[in-house]
Design a protein around this motif. Structure first.
Motif, PDB file in Angstrom:
ATOM      1  N   LYS A   1       0.870  -1.177   0.000  1.00  0.00           N
ATOM      2  CA  LYS A   1       0.000   0.000   0.000  1.00  0.00           C
ATOM      3  C   LYS A   1       0.908   1.229   0.000  1.00  0.00           C
ATOM      4  O   LYS A   1       1.958   1.238   0.651  1.00  0.00           O
TER       5      LYS A   1
ATOM      6  N   LEU B   1       0.848   5.449   0.602  1.00  0.00           N
ATOM      7  CA  LEU B   1       0.106   6.591   1.117  1.00  0.00           C
ATOM      8  C   LEU B   1       0.876   7.870   0.798  1.00  0.00           C
ATOM      9  O   LEU B   1       2.077   7.963   1.065  1.00  0.00           O
ATOM     10  N   TYR B   2       0.170   8.830   0.226  1.00  0.00           N
ATOM     11  CA  TYR B   2       0.732  10.153  -0.053  1.00  0.00           C
ATOM     12  C   TYR B   2       0.069  11.124   0.912  1.00  0.00           C
ATOM     13  O   TYR B   2      -1.127  11.386   0.800  1.00  0.00           O
TER      14      TYR B   2
ATOM     15  N   VAL C   1       2.528   8.610 -10.539  1.00  0.00           N
ATOM     16  CA  VAL C   1       1.643   8.470  -9.385  1.00  0.00           C
ATOM     17  C   VAL C   1       0.191   8.554  -9.851  1.00  0.00           C
ATOM     18  O   VAL C   1      -0.178   9.449 -10.618  1.00  0.00           O
TER      19      VAL C   1
ATOM     20  N   PRO D   1      -3.010   7.791  -7.485  1.00  0.00           N
ATOM     21  CA  PRO D   1      -3.709   7.245  -6.314  1.00  0.00           C
ATOM     22  C   PRO D   1      -5.137   6.821  -6.644  1.00  0.00           C
ATOM     23  O   PRO D   1      -5.843   7.504  -7.379  1.00  0.00           O
TER      24      PRO D   1
ATOM     25  N   CYS E   1      -7.469   6.411  -4.306  1.00  0.00           N
ATOM     26  CA  CYS E   1      -8.380   7.046  -3.347  1.00  0.00           C
ATOM     27  C   CYS E   1      -7.835   8.420  -2.973  1.00  0.00           C
ATOM     28  O   CYS E   1      -6.638   8.563  -2.738  1.00  0.00           O
TER      29      CYS E   1
ATOM     30  N   CYS F   1      -8.331  -0.379  -2.665  1.00  0.00           N
ATOM     31  CA  CYS F   1      -7.531   0.792  -3.042  1.00  0.00           C
ATOM     32  C   CYS F   1      -6.061   0.504  -2.706  1.00  0.00           C
ATOM     33  O   CYS F   1      -5.732   0.245  -1.563  1.00  0.00           O
TER      34      CYS F   1
ATOM     35  N   SER G   1      -3.394   2.620  -3.468  1.00  0.00           N
ATOM     36  CA  SER G   1      -2.673   3.824  -3.056  1.00  0.00           C
ATOM     37  C   SER G   1      -3.684   4.926  -2.772  1.00  0.00           C
ATOM     38  O   SER G   1      -4.730   5.005  -3.414  1.00  0.00           O
ATOM     39  N   ALA G   2      -3.352   5.754  -1.790  1.00  0.00           N
ATOM     40  CA  ALA G   2      -4.272   6.810  -1.370  1.00  0.00           C
ATOM     41  C   ALA G   2      -3.508   8.105  -1.148  1.00  0.00           C
ATOM     42  O   ALA G   2      -2.334   8.091  -0.762  1.00  0.00           O
ATOM     43  N   MET G   3      -4.187   9.213  -1.387  1.00  0.00           N
ATOM     44  CA  MET G   3      -3.616  10.534  -1.157  1.00  0.00           C
ATOM     45  C   MET G   3      -4.523  11.259  -0.177  1.00  0.00           C
ATOM     46  O   MET G   3      -5.730  11.344  -0.392  1.00  0.00           O
TER      47      MET G   3
END
Length: 167
Positions: free
Chosen positions: A3, A5-6, A47, A49, A51, A103, A105-107
């Protein structure tokens, strides 16, 4: 499964006026340009994301919209979470733990000091105070969003708007 996260601190906003609620402060032109520059840089890195989640404060939400546009993501897909504004670190972990498991990757767009503390909590890295518009990229190996907690992530990069070439 990994996973990513940004964590994004909102870009530069107008100073707080005595008649204005802190929640309602808008981005200044310099902040909009910095958010676009960081968004373009992230797009160049590939990149994308799955989500997007943001504080409901204008400056965080608008930072998210500008970056989403640069990443060619529909800004309307961003989920607004009121608790990310003054909700403390518990609101940040709750937002991450509640993400859709599909999801990858998420930002997340938020505020200091919480977002800087959250990056350090997740990674145990010395992030310091994230500058306006900065992005902490954190990876989690073999965890679901619901399993993420303190010291489970690895800080991959800290992108600072002032370090990127203006274009």
């Amino acid at each position: 499964m990994k996973k990513i996260l940004y964590l994004v601190r909102h870009a530069k906003a107008e100073d707080r006026a005595s008649f204005q609620r802190d929640h309602d402060r808008e981005l200044v032109p310099e902040g909009i340009m910095a958010a676009a520059r960081v968004g373009r840089h992230l797009a160049e890195l590939g990149v994308k994301p799955g989500c997007l989640i943001s504080s409901t404060a204008n400056r965080a939400r608008d930072t998210g919209k500008v970056m989403a546009e640069q990443l060619r993501i529909d800004p309307d897909k961003m989920v607004l979470e009121p608790k990310l504004f003054d909700g403390g670190p518990k609101a940040y972990i709750a937002a991450i733990n509640g993400l859709n498991p599909d999801c990858e990757s998420a930002m997340l767009f938020g505020h200091n000091p919480d977002i800087s503390y959250f990056a350090e909590y997740l990674t145990h890295a010395d992030v310091g105070s994230m500058s306006k518009g900065a992005v902490a990229i954190i990876e989690f190996e073999g965890l679901t969003w619901a399993e993420i907690s303190g010291r489970t992530g690895r800080l991959v990069d800290l992108i600072l708007p002032k370090k990127l070439k203006e274009s």
